[in-house]
Design an enzyme around this catalytic site. Structure first.
Site, PDB file in Angstrom:
ATOM      1  N   PRO A   2       0.823  -1.217   0.000  1.00 39.36           N
ATOM      2  CA  PRO A   2       0.000   0.000   0.000  1.00 39.36           C
ATOM      3  C   PRO A   2       0.855   1.264   0.000  1.00 39.36           C
ATOM      4  CG  PRO A   2      -0.837  -1.577   1.584  1.00 39.36           C
ATOM      5  CD  PRO A   2       0.461  -2.115   1.081  1.00 39.36           C
ATOM      6  N   GLU A   3       0.444   2.226  -0.805  1.00 38.96           N
ATOM      7  CA  GLU A   3       1.148   3.508  -0.856  1.00 38.96           C
ATOM      8  C   GLU A   3       0.291   4.562  -0.155  1.00 38.96           C
ATOM      9  OE1 GLU A   3       2.661   4.420  -4.757  1.00 38.96           O
ATOM     10  OE2 GLU A   3       2.934   2.298  -5.238  1.00 38.96           O
TER      11      GLU A   3
END
Length: 291
Positions: A2-3
């Protein structure tokens, strides 16, 4: 992994369930994830109130009434689920599904109002730690982070100054969290495509109008991804169990061999998107638009 947009989506999903509520009990079901849990973590969480949920780069920060902050990183497969008896009367309209395998429920928080927040992480690459609120400058995970993409500190001149003298490719340089916080592989590819900058270009050459163009592209792609709820890649899901939709808007990432959609100055390009590997990560770009 996840960013920033995915982590921000999770933060917004957790706010109605956690902010302003006291943690009645905390359960830690194993001694560690990627790293060992802090000493007496369950005891330190139990009885304290959640005052606010913040985010810095890819980290979730739970500000506690005890004067401590719970820092959490999702790793590659970490996710939260929320079960609540009275959630219909709480802000936000969520439909929560329990994790597929409860054997990977590693941290369970029971809060006031019949709310249960569970952290599930099959691969255990996530981690949690506690530190004194206000001591971010001394925290090893936060101290060296660059500005947030949506902050006033992030701009073309900042980008040019941060990249000055760097001989690495711009794609690699943008993944350095000291340059700009929260960017990862997906959104760097997308921002470079929008800015019409080759991922192979030397970072030190990004200055002036080119730096301004890239800063705007980074800011816009992150804002749009947050609005869309992030992207769904492998294990990612928001706190409400919903999947992100930004992957349906990718212009470069994951589109190897597909025609470039073109853009400003090169409408209807049509050249095939190319994939190359930079420092072990896939890069997707258009050789025609991004020279």
């Amino acid at each position: 992994m996840p960013e920033l947009p995915e982590v921000e989506t999770v933060r917004r999903g957790l706010i109605p369930a956690m902010e302003g509520r006291r943690i009645l009990s905390a359960r830690v079901n194993r001694p560690d994830l990627r790293f060992a849990f802090p000493e007496r973590m369950a005891e330190r969480l139990t009885g304290t109130q959640v005052e606010r949920l913040d985010r810095r780069a890819k980290y979730l920060l739970v500000r506690l009434g005890s004067g401590e902050t719970l820092l959490m990183h999702l790793g590659m497969s970490g996710r939260f689920s929320i079960l609540a008896e009275d959630m219909a009367r709480q802000p936000g309209d969520f439909v929560y599904a329990p994790p597929a395998n409860p054997a990977h429920d590693h941290v369970v928080l029971d809060l006031e109002g019949g709310v249960r927040v569970t952290y599930n992480d099959p691969r255990r690459f996530g981690f949690m730690t506690l530190f004194d609120t206000g001591e971010e400058a001394a925290n090893p995970y936060l101290a060296q982070l660059g500005p947030e993409p949506d902050s006033n500190l992030f701009s073309g001149p900042h980008l040019a100054a941060a990249l000055k003298g760097r001989r690495s490719p711009i794609k690699t340089a943008l993944l350095d969290q000291r340059v700009v916080a929260g960017l990862g592989n997906i959104y760097v590819c997308e921002a470079l495509w929008r800015a019409r900058i080759s991922p192979k270009r030397q970072a030190y050459t990004i200055a002036g109008e080119r730096a301004e163009r890239l800063a705007v592209a980074v800011r816009n792609v992150i804002a749009e991804a947050i609005e869309a709820g992030g992207s769904t890649l492998r294990d990612y899901a928001g706190a409400d169990g919903a999947l992100g939709y930004f992957q349906h808007r990718f212009d470069a990432y994951g589109r190897e061999g597909e025609p470039c959609r073109g853009g400003a100055g090169n409408e209807g390009c049509g050249a095939p998107i190319v994939r190359l590997v930079q420092q072990g990560r896939s890069t997707f770009y258009c050789p025609s638009c991004q020279r």
